[in-house]
Design a protein around this motif. Structure first.
Motif, short mmCIF file in Angstrom:
data_model
loop_
_atom_site.label_atom_id
_atom_site.label_comp_id
_atom_site.label_asym_id
_atom_site.label_seq_id
_atom_site.Cartn_x
_atom_site.Cartn_y
_atom_site.Cartn_z
N GLY A 79 -14.79 4.17 38.65
CA GLY A 79 -13.76 4.38 37.64
C GLY A 79 -13.07 3.08 37.26
N ARG A 80 -12.38 3.11 36.14
CA ARG A 80 -11.65 1.94 35.66
C ARG A 80 -10.29 2.39 35.15
NH1 ARG A 80 -12.13 1.29 30.07
NH2 ARG A 80 -13.48 2.84 29.06
N SER A 81 -9.32 1.50 35.30
CA SER A 81 -7.96 1.81 34.89
C SER A 81 -7.69 1.17 33.53
CB SER A 81 -6.95 1.28 35.93
OG SER A 81 -7.04 -0.14 36.01
N THR A 82 -7.00 1.92 32.70
CA THR A 82 -6.63 1.46 31.36
C THR A 82 -5.17 1.78 31.12
OG1 THR A 82 -7.37 3.54 30.39
CG2 THR A 82 -8.95 1.72 30.42
N ARG A 83 -4.57 1.05 30.17
CA ARG A 83 -3.18 1.28 29.79
C ARG A 83 -3.15 2.40 28.77
NH1 ARG A 83 0.72 -0.29 33.14
NH2 ARG A 83 2.51 -1.24 32.15
N ALA A 84 -2.42 3.48 29.07
CA ALA A 84 -2.39 4.64 28.19
C ALA A 84 -1.27 4.56 27.18
CB ALA A 84 -2.25 5.93 29.00
N GLY A 85 -0.48 3.53 27.20
CA GLY A 85 0.65 3.43 26.28
C GLY A 85 1.96 3.59 27.02
N GLY A 86 2.90 2.73 26.66
CA GLY A 86 4.18 2.78 27.35
C GLY A 86 4.06 2.18 28.73
N SER A 87 4.59 2.85 29.72
CA SER A 87 4.57 2.34 31.10
C SER A 87 3.60 3.12 31.97
CB SER A 87 5.97 2.43 31.71
OG SER A 87 6.43 3.77 31.72
N THR A 88 2.70 3.91 31.39
CA THR A 88 1.78 4.72 32.17
C THR A 88 0.39 4.09 32.17
OG1 THR A 88 1.23 6.08 30.25
CG2 THR A 88 3.05 6.81 31.65
N THR A 89 -0.32 4.35 33.25
CA THR A 89 -1.70 3.90 33.42
C THR A 89 -2.55 5.10 33.79
OG1 THR A 89 -0.87 1.77 34.21
CG2 THR A 89 -3.19 2.25 34.62
N GLU A 90 -3.79 5.13 33.29
CA GLU A 90 -4.70 6.21 33.63
C GLU A 90 -6.01 5.63 34.12
OE1 GLU A 90 -5.42 8.62 30.25
OE2 GLU A 90 -6.78 7.20 29.30
N VAL A 91 -6.66 6.38 35.01
CA VAL A 91 -7.95 6.01 35.57
C VAL A 91 -8.99 6.94 34.98
CG1 VAL A 91 -9.27 5.69 37.68
CG2 VAL A 91 -6.81 5.25 37.68
N THR A 92 -10.11 6.37 34.50
CA THR A 92 -11.13 7.14 33.79
C THR A 92 -12.48 7.00 34.50
OG1 THR A 92 -9.97 6.68 31.73
CG2 THR A 92 -12.21 7.52 31.54
N TRP A 93 -13.19 8.11 34.64
CA TRP A 93 -14.56 8.15 35.16
C TRP A 93 -15.44 8.86 34.14
CZ3 TRP A 93 -10.35 9.37 38.21
CH2 TRP A 93 -10.14 8.60 39.35
#
Length: 497
Positions: A172-186
């Motif tokens: 998986g890789r982490s990306t910036r979802a906007g604002g102060s949140t981060t999401e991990v995607t697989w």
């Protein structure tokens, strides 16, 4: 007829008339002309009129036994004259029948079926999230394919605001979802009847603070959710320090009450002492005021000497004023201490509700299940497009020039024992300044593959994970979502990161 039975007979006639009037609508409706005219025999119907004897009959297309006239039973062998309506051509008879008004039909005996409750279709992919017992936040995500065919899916995990991942498994890789949140995607390809386990580890932002991280499995394009789940990591509970109560002599109410009692007892003792002292002084004065002849008697009565008026002893003014001040101070102190304690117990973060609402309003962050009177809502994520990408809605309404669509992935569970309806206009996204927008029905229907999720009520105990689309003017992102089951429901509010 006796007067005692005359009104009984009149009442019976009236009741019978009412029964006849009530039974008339239930009788089959018959046209007036059809009821007045006698039914013609089968041989005289327009479809069975025989040709004249001097005319050569044309070849019939559908000959049958119904076209042969039947002789009369009363006068056999004698030709009878057909009525005038039987000699009319069949076309005229059909036109006349069609021109007659059709009586209204009776109402159906069975009520039309109502809308059945909607249940979520089974999804081929399910998700389960569980926290791990570790000093730092760690989550374990299980993605299961319950279908009979391989499935391509995209798994996204929304991280708490301000946190960052330290370890990600499964590519998986982490990306910036906007604002102060981060999401991990697989991006995964799940074989049939298989389970894939993923994991993430986060850096501890604040010691002892619980962190919630929801995860969802989407279709391969990441537009429609299959299933979502959430979990909250909590640090290992430290042994709570033993709290000992203060001794009685260190409590404010006890101290004030003891001081008031002490002052009252002191005032009572002073008043008793002064009263006894005054009595002794008076007795000594009377004993010394008799003179030399006071002990000897006389044969002549003495003139009655007026006794001095005795004034009633009262407590001194300073004692009364002091006692009143002490009592007033004790009452004010006790009332202030009680009011301060009650005010400190008020929850300032709780949403105030009126008595007209059903239930109590609940507020929470993303990923936390919030329950109201009928539904349990869980907002798993919110994603917004760029300004100006809203386009034109499927219903024909034009979006704002700089508008954009924000799609929220929401889980809805019916926690009641009956099916419950819900409405799109009651689901709102609040923008800065108090502005709000309701659900975009056409865009929400398109995101759910043409299915109107608000058309049918939710069945009892069912759960659905679905996208809700809100079209904003593009200047700001929604700061809060308000979700509710009914008009008078207090609903829930979810703060967006």
């Amino acid at each position: 007829m006796p007067a005692s039975t005359r009104h009984h007979r009149a009442l019976a006639v009236f009741v019978h008339c009412l029964g006849i009037l009530a039974a008339v609508p239930a009788l089959p409706a018959v046209a007036p002309e059809a009821a007045a005219a006698p039914r013609p025999p089968a041989a005289a119907r327009p479809t069975a009129v025989p040709p004249p004897p001097d005319t050569t009959p044309a070849p019939a297309t559908t000959p049958g036994p119904a076209a042969t006239p039947r002789p009369s039973a009363t006068t056999p062998g004698v030709r009878t004259t057909a009525p005038a309506w039987a000699t009319q051509p069949p076309v005229a008879v059909v036109a006349r029948v069609a021109a007659e008004p059709t009586p209204p039909s009776a109402p159906p005996a069975v009520a039309p079926p109502s809308r059945g409750p909607a249940s979520a279709p089974p999804q081929p992919v399910t998700v389960a999230v569980a926290p791990e017992s570790s000093p730092a936040p760690r989550y374990r995500i299980q993605v299961r394919n319950v279908g009979n065919a391989p499935v391509d899916t995209t798994v996204r995990q929304e991280l708490p605001p301000g946190s960052s991942p330290t370890a990600i498994s499964g590519g998986g890789r982490s990306t910036r979802a906007g604002g102060s949140t981060t999401e991990v995607t697989w991006r995964l390809r799940l074989p049939a009847h298989s389970t894939t386990t993923l994991g993430t580890a986060l850096a501890a932002t604040a010691p002892g603070q619980p962190l919630t991280a929801p995860a969802c499995a989407f279709t391969s394009d990441g537009a429609r959710p299959y299933d979502c789940a959430t979990a909250t990591w909590k640090a290992a509970a430290a042994p709570a320090a033993e709290v000992t109560e203060a001794p009685p002599w260190r409590r404010y109410p006890v101290l004030l009450a003891g001081l008031a009692v002490l002052l009252l007892v002191s005032a009572a003792l002073v008043w008793v002492w002064r009263r006894r002292r005054g009595r002794r002084v008076t007795a000594a004065a009377l004993a010394t005021s008799g003179g030399p002849d006071a002990g000897r008697g006389t044969i002549y009565p003495r003139p009655a000497a007026p006794s001095p008026a005795r004034r009633r002893r009262t407590p001194p003014v300073w004692l009364v004023v002091g006692a009143a001040v002490v009592v007033l101070a004790a009452v004010v102190g006790t009332a202030g201490w009680t009011a301060t304690r009650q005010v400190s117990e008020i929850d300032t973060q709780k949403q105030p509700t009126s008595g007209a609402w059903m239930g109590t309003g609940v507020t929470g962050p993303v990923g936390v299940p919030l329950r109201e009177s009928a539904f349990e809502f869980t907002v798993y994520r919110m994603s917004c497009g760029a300004p100006g990408t809203a386009g034109k809605s499927a219903g024909g309404g034009a979006a704002p020039a700089n508008g954009r669509r924000c799609q929220a992935t929401v889980g809805v569970r019916n926690v009641t024992g009956d099916h419950q309806p819900w409405h799109s206009q009651l689901q709102r996204a609040y923008l800065p300044g108090g502005r709000w927008v309701s659900t975009d029905e056409s865009a929400t229907r398109a995101a759910n593959l043409g299915r109107d999720v608000f058309a049918d009520p939710m069945a009892a105990g069912t759960r659905m994970v679905l996208p809700l689309v809100f079209t904003t003017d593009g200047r700001d992102q929604p700061q809060q979502l308000e979700l509710r089951s009914g008009v008078f429901s207090a609903g829930v509010r979810v703060h967006m990161p």
